[in-house]
Design a protein around this motif. Structure first.
Motif, PDB file in Angstrom:
ATOM      1  N   ARG A 246     -21.764 -41.857   7.556  1.00 53.60           N
ATOM      2  CA  ARG A 246     -22.921 -42.329   6.779  1.00 53.60           C
ATOM      3  C   ARG A 246     -22.832 -43.848   6.643  1.00 53.60           C
ATOM      4  O   ARG A 246     -21.831 -44.398   6.227  1.00 53.60           O
ATOM      5  N   GLY A 247     -23.876 -44.525   7.075  1.00 53.11           N
ATOM      6  CA  GLY A 247     -23.878 -45.985   7.059  1.00 53.11           C
ATOM      7  C   GLY A 247     -23.119 -46.597   8.221  1.00 53.11           C
ATOM      8  O   GLY A 247     -22.864 -47.804   8.228  1.00 53.11           O
ATOM      9  N   ARG A 248     -22.777 -45.801   9.211  1.00 58.56           N
ATOM     10  CA  ARG A 248     -21.993 -46.246  10.367  1.00 58.56           C
ATOM     11  C   ARG A 248     -22.848 -46.120  11.631  1.00 58.56           C
ATOM     12  O   ARG A 248     -23.816 -45.367  11.656  1.00 58.56           O
ATOM     13  N   TYR A 249     -22.505 -46.836  12.665  1.00 61.60           N
ATOM     14  CA  TYR A 249     -23.212 -46.782  13.952  1.00 61.60           C
ATOM     15  C   TYR A 249     -24.704 -47.074  13.760  1.00 61.60           C
ATOM     16  O   TYR A 249     -25.571 -46.293  14.125  1.00 61.60           O
ATOM     17  N   ASN A 250     -24.980 -48.232  13.170  1.00 63.20           N
ATOM     18  CA  ASN A 250     -26.357 -48.579  12.833  1.00 63.20           C
ATOM     19  C   ASN A 250     -27.105 -49.304  13.943  1.00 63.20           C
ATOM     20  O   ASN A 250     -28.334 -49.369  13.920  1.00 63.20           O
ATOM     21  N   PHE A 251     -26.384 -49.870  14.915  1.00 63.46           N
ATOM     22  CA  PHE A 251     -27.035 -50.649  15.967  1.00 63.46           C
ATOM     23  C   PHE A 251     -27.630 -49.731  17.029  1.00 63.46           C
ATOM     24  O   PHE A 251     -26.985 -48.788  17.481  1.00 63.46           O
ATOM     25  N   ASP A 252     -28.853 -50.037  17.445  1.00 59.05           N
ATOM     26  CA  ASP A 252     -29.469 -49.262  18.527  1.00 59.05           C
ATOM     27  C   ASP A 252     -28.756 -49.486  19.853  1.00 59.05           C
ATOM     28  O   ASP A 252     -28.714 -48.598  20.705  1.00 59.05           O
ATOM     29  N   MET A 253     -28.209 -50.690  20.019  1.00 65.63           N
ATOM     30  CA  MET A 253     -27.497 -51.013  21.254  1.00 65.63           C
ATOM     31  C   MET A 253     -26.243 -51.821  20.930  1.00 65.63           C
ATOM     32  O   MET A 253     -26.250 -52.661  20.021  1.00 65.63           O
ATOM     33  N   ILE A 254     -25.175 -51.548  21.665  1.00 66.52           N
ATOM     34  CA  ILE A 254     -23.967 -52.364  21.612  1.00 66.52           C
ATOM     35  C   ILE A 254     -23.713 -52.856  23.027  1.00 66.52           C
ATOM     36  O   ILE A 254     -23.623 -52.059  23.961  1.00 66.52           O
ATOM     37  N   LYS A 255     -23.591 -54.169  23.168  1.00 67.59           N
ATOM     38  CA  LYS A 255     -23.482 -54.767  24.500  1.00 67.59           C
ATOM     39  C   LYS A 255     -22.254 -55.657  24.588  1.00 67.59           C
ATOM     40  O   LYS A 255     -21.965 -56.424  23.669  1.00 67.59           O
ATOM     41  N   PHE A 256     -21.536 -55.551  25.702  1.00 67.16           N
ATOM     42  CA  PHE A 256     -20.391 -56.416  25.985  1.00 67.16           C
ATOM     43  C   PHE A 256     -20.728 -57.280  27.199  1.00 67.16           C
ATOM     44  O   PHE A 256     -21.080 -56.755  28.261  1.00 67.16           O
ATOM     45  N   VAL A 257     -20.618 -58.594  27.028  1.00 68.39           N
ATOM     46  CA  VAL A 257     -20.892 -59.539  28.098  1.00 68.39           C
ATOM     47  C   VAL A 257     -19.554 -60.107  28.574  1.00 68.39           C
ATOM     48  O   VAL A 257     -18.750 -60.582  27.761  1.00 68.39           O
ATOM     49  N   TYR A 258     -19.311 -60.058  29.874  1.00 68.26           N
ATOM     50  CA  TYR A 258     -18.029 -60.472  30.439  1.00 68.26           C
ATOM     51  C   TYR A 258     -18.035 -61.936  30.867  1.00 68.26           C
ATOM     52  O   TYR A 258     -19.018 -62.432  31.422  1.00 68.26           O
ATOM     53  N   TYR A 259     -16.892 -62.589  30.610  1.00 76.17           N
ATOM     54  CA  TYR A 259     -16.682 -63.973  31.028  1.00 76.17           C
ATOM     55  C   TYR A 259     -15.279 -64.102  31.610  1.00 76.17           C
ATOM     56  O   TYR A 259     -14.370 -63.358  31.236  1.00 76.17           O
ATOM     57  N   GLN A 260     -15.114 -65.094  32.483  1.00 77.15           N
ATOM     58  CA  GLN A 260     -13.813 -65.299  33.106  1.00 77.15           C
ATOM     59  C   GLN A 260     -12.889 -66.169  32.274  1.00 77.15           C
ATOM     60  O   GLN A 260     -11.682 -66.179  32.475  1.00 77.15           O
ATOM     61  N   ILE A 442       6.115 -67.652  34.599  1.00 76.60           N
ATOM     62  CA  ILE A 442       5.359 -67.118  33.470  1.00 76.60           C
ATOM     63  C   ILE A 442       4.006 -66.641  33.994  1.00 76.60           C
ATOM     64  O   ILE A 442       3.268 -67.414  34.614  1.00 76.60           O
ATOM     65  N   LEU A 443       3.699 -65.383  33.757  1.00 77.90           N
ATOM     66  CA  LEU A 443       2.468 -64.765  34.274  1.00 77.90           C
ATOM     67  C   LEU A 443       1.369 -64.822  33.220  1.00 77.90           C
ATOM     68  O   LEU A 443       1.605 -64.562  32.035  1.00 77.90           O
ATOM     69  N   MET A 444       0.160 -65.136  33.672  1.00 74.84           N
ATOM     70  CA  MET A 444      -0.983 -65.078  32.746  1.00 74.84           C
ATOM     71  C   MET A 444      -2.257 -64.800  33.529  1.00 74.84           C
ATOM     72  O   MET A 444      -2.316 -64.976  34.749  1.00 74.84           O
ATOM     73  N   THR A 445      -3.277 -64.352  32.811  1.00 74.02           N
ATOM     74  CA  THR A 445      -4.611 -64.207  33.379  1.00 74.02           C
ATOM     75  C   THR A 445      -5.579 -64.947  32.472  1.00 74.02           C
ATOM     76  O   THR A 445      -5.338 -65.085  31.272  1.00 74.02           O
ATOM     77  N   GLY A 446      -6.675 -65.436  33.029  1.00 79.44           N
ATOM     78  CA  GLY A 446      -7.575 -66.267  32.232  1.00 79.44           C
ATOM     79  C   GLY A 446      -6.970 -67.637  32.005  1.00 79.44           C
ATOM     80  O   GLY A 446      -5.907 -67.961  32.529  1.00 79.44           O
TER      81      GLY A 446
END
Length: 610
Positions: A246-260, A442-446
């Motif tokens: 109740r009172g949760r999941y109120n957004f009609d859409m959830i969007k994730f935008v990817y960046y490098q 030393i390993l990294m991404t991004g």
């Protein structure tokens, strides 16, 4: 009738002979707490929810790298962000309590407090998958069979105490455990997503952008391969009226935008490509929010407090590599890190040095060990090497510098530690005792960590290490991490207020040899294994705190990683279209309980079109 008569007779005889009788009976309840209260068992909704929140609008967030799969429970592929929105779990956690679960797919549970080697979850008869088919015990069993046999190794380890999953009937599924010692496993099994059996049988191990059939509040929307993914709220979601929802999941859409990179992502936020941003970069928080939308009053900045431990972010040394076997080498690498200079120069003084793996909570070990801690530690001291033993008993304090950027004292101490460990210099180069050049990759991404690691690498080079920073793309990084193919790597260990059996996947000796597990440091320490075992069998809150504090001392004293920095609370920036209750959860941001102000969203959309 015969059984009832016999029972009465036994009780009567016992009463006449003054012998106390205790006949345990299973309990059926709608809430479970592992050494944690169940304050909201009769509540109409969670205290951080607005049951009258309007629905609509879009929640947009950012993600890093890329993706090629919709199933994050496989051992291959890179899963898209946000897939948890597709699936319900048997029960769902409270964001105000340490480890308490309330009904979602399961309407109740039955268990015996005196024999916790089993638990029965009762599936809500109303529960439905997206296609309208009922969620049954067969789906639950098929889900756990798939995860236990084909899922990521760290999850198999986490669920290792499951002996059997039994279908009693369509609505009842019984979990049988290897023993009754791991009390938290009763709740742990309730935390996992449930998939439709038909979907599991056909597609569980396929790398695909089509998700397994779920029953969650959202369905997969548009997928822009490698760039963005959206989830659409299911108007027919079966569980929308559950107390926890109740009172949760109120957004009609959830969007994730990817960046490098984070730099590009920040520019995307400024231009409104996504509109909710946890801000993890101190310089941005201090000076970056001066663009036009901020000046126009369209961006909110907020620091949200949390009682959870600050996640331990550290530069992990891979103990599988011979160069890190000697604890003096690991001490030297820690002494070379100049937090004070970095905090002043790079972070605008916003961060804290992490003195604990459970920093900022009651679980953190402080001062010297208490009497209760010593009772746990004393039998283990003989199993520790002398340096670790000494550090466990002392008051902990990481090396500090004067913040000048030279760290002369730290490097001198590091140099002496290396010499004591048998390292030597020849022709201006540092060599290991076996004659091999002292090399570290030393390993990294991004790109986010680059500015933090480069000053540290300069210090390592001043010590004589042939140090390189290797930046790789997301898929290669994840594959190398799964196979422990690195010398040093930055890792983050997020903790809850109720640590338990999952600690084995972080620090346990068995996990060190299991590809895909979370023991990135490769720790194999019998004393740590012993304390993790005790923590998993803790009988009350006091024991959880006690064993966690002892574990904290052992981890710190082993110098398995270079603790970096952290911050109590979460900095978030968001376009002024999102709203939340006045009283947020104590242990999380609780974004699933926020909502959109439609009029404000319309104003922002108009502004961004200009």
């Amino acid at each position: 009738m015969i059984k009832n008569t016999m029972l009465k007779a036994i009780m009567l005889i016992a009463a006449m002979s003054c012998i106390p009788v205790s006949i345990a009976a299973p309990i059926t309840t709608t809430a479970l707490g592992h050494n944690s209260p169940t304050h909201y068992i009769d509540a109409p909704f969670m205290p951080y929810a607005n049951p009258n929140a309007p629905t609509g609008g879009t929640l947009s967030l950012d993600a890093r790298g890329t993706f090629n799969a919709a199933n994050k429970w496989m051992t291959t592929g890179v899963a898209m962000a946000g897939t948890d929105y597709l699936y319900d779990t048997l029960m769902t956690g409270s964001l105000n309590e340490a480890f308490t679960m309330y009904p979602q797919l399961a309407s109740k549970v039955t268990y015996d407090p005196d024999d916790t080697s089993w638990i029965v979850y009762h599936i809500n008869p109303a529960a439905r998958f997206w296609d309208g088919s009922p969620v049954t015990s067969d789906d639950v069993k098929a889900t756990f069979d798939a995860i236990l046999n084909k899922g990521p190794m760290y999850i198999r380890s986490y669920l290792g105490d499951i002996k059997d999953v039994q279908v009693l009937d369509k609505q009842r599924v019984r979990f049988v455990f290897a023993s009754d010692e791991n009390k938290e496993i009763l709740l742990t099994v309730g935390q996992f997503p449930i998939f439709a059996k038909t979907s599991i049988d056909a597609d569980f191990e396929k790398i695909s952008l089509t998700p397994l059939m779920g029953s969650g509040p959202y369905k997969l929307g548009r997928v822009d391969a490698g760039r963005a993914v959206s989830y659409i709220r299911d108007a027919n979601y079966w569980g929308r009226d559950l107390m926890v929802n109740r009172g949760r999941y109120n957004f009609d859409m959830i969007k994730f935008v990817y960046y490098q990179s984070d730099e590009i992502a920040f520019e995307g936020f400024k231009s409104g490509q996504y509109r909710f941003r946890p801000e993890n970069k101190a310089s941005n928080w201090a000076t970056g929010y001066n663009f036009l939308a901020v000046k126009a009053g369209l961006i909110n900045k907020e620091t949200i407090s949390s009682q959870n431990p600050v996640p331990m972010q550290g530069l992990v040394m891979n103990m599988r590599r011979p160069i890190f076997q000697d604890i003096r080498v690991r001490q030297a690498l820690t002494a070379a890190y100049d937090f004070e200079w970095m905090n002043k120069t790079l972070f605008h003084g916003q961060y804290e040095r992490l003195q604990s793996f459970f920093h900022g909570s009651e679980l953190a070990a402080t001062n010297t060990p208490s009497t209760a801690e010593m009772q746990v530690l004393t039998p283990l001291l003989s199993k520790l090497e002398p340096i670790q033993r000494q550090a466990v008993l002392a008051e902990w304090q990481l090396p500090t510098t004067d913040g000048s950027g030279f760290n002369r004292q730290g490097l001198l101490e590091a140099r002496q530690l290396l010499l004591d460990a048998g390292f030597y210099y020849e022709d201006m180069k540092l060599y290991q005792p076996d004659g091999q050049l002292a090399q570290i990759e030393i390993l990294m991404t991004g790109e986010t960590m680059g500015r933090v690691l480069l000053p540290y690498i300069r210090n390592l080079k001043r010590l004589g290490f042939d140090t390189t920073l290797r930046q790789v793309d997301g898929p290669q990084y994840y594959e190398r991490m799964r196979n422990f193919d690195y010398d040093m790597v930055v890792d983050v260990f997020a903790q809850s207020l109720s640590p338990g059996a999952e600690q084995a996947s972080f620090w346990g000796g068995a996990a060190a040899d299991q590809a895909g597990n979370r023991n990135t440091a490769g720790i194999k320490n019998v004393a740590i294994d012993d304390v993790i075992d005790k923590l998993g069998r803790a009988k009350n809150r006091e024991e959880i705190v006690l064993y966690t504090q002892v574990l904290d001392r052992l981890l710190r004293a082993g110098h398995y990683l270079v603790p970096l920095y952290g911050k109590s609370g979460t900095n978030v920036a968001y376009w002024n279209q999102y709203r939340h209750t006045e009283k947020l959860p104590t242990n999380a941001v609780g974004i699933d309980y926020w909502w959109t102000d439609k009029a404000a969203e319309a104003r922002i959309n108009t502004y961004l079109k200009k």
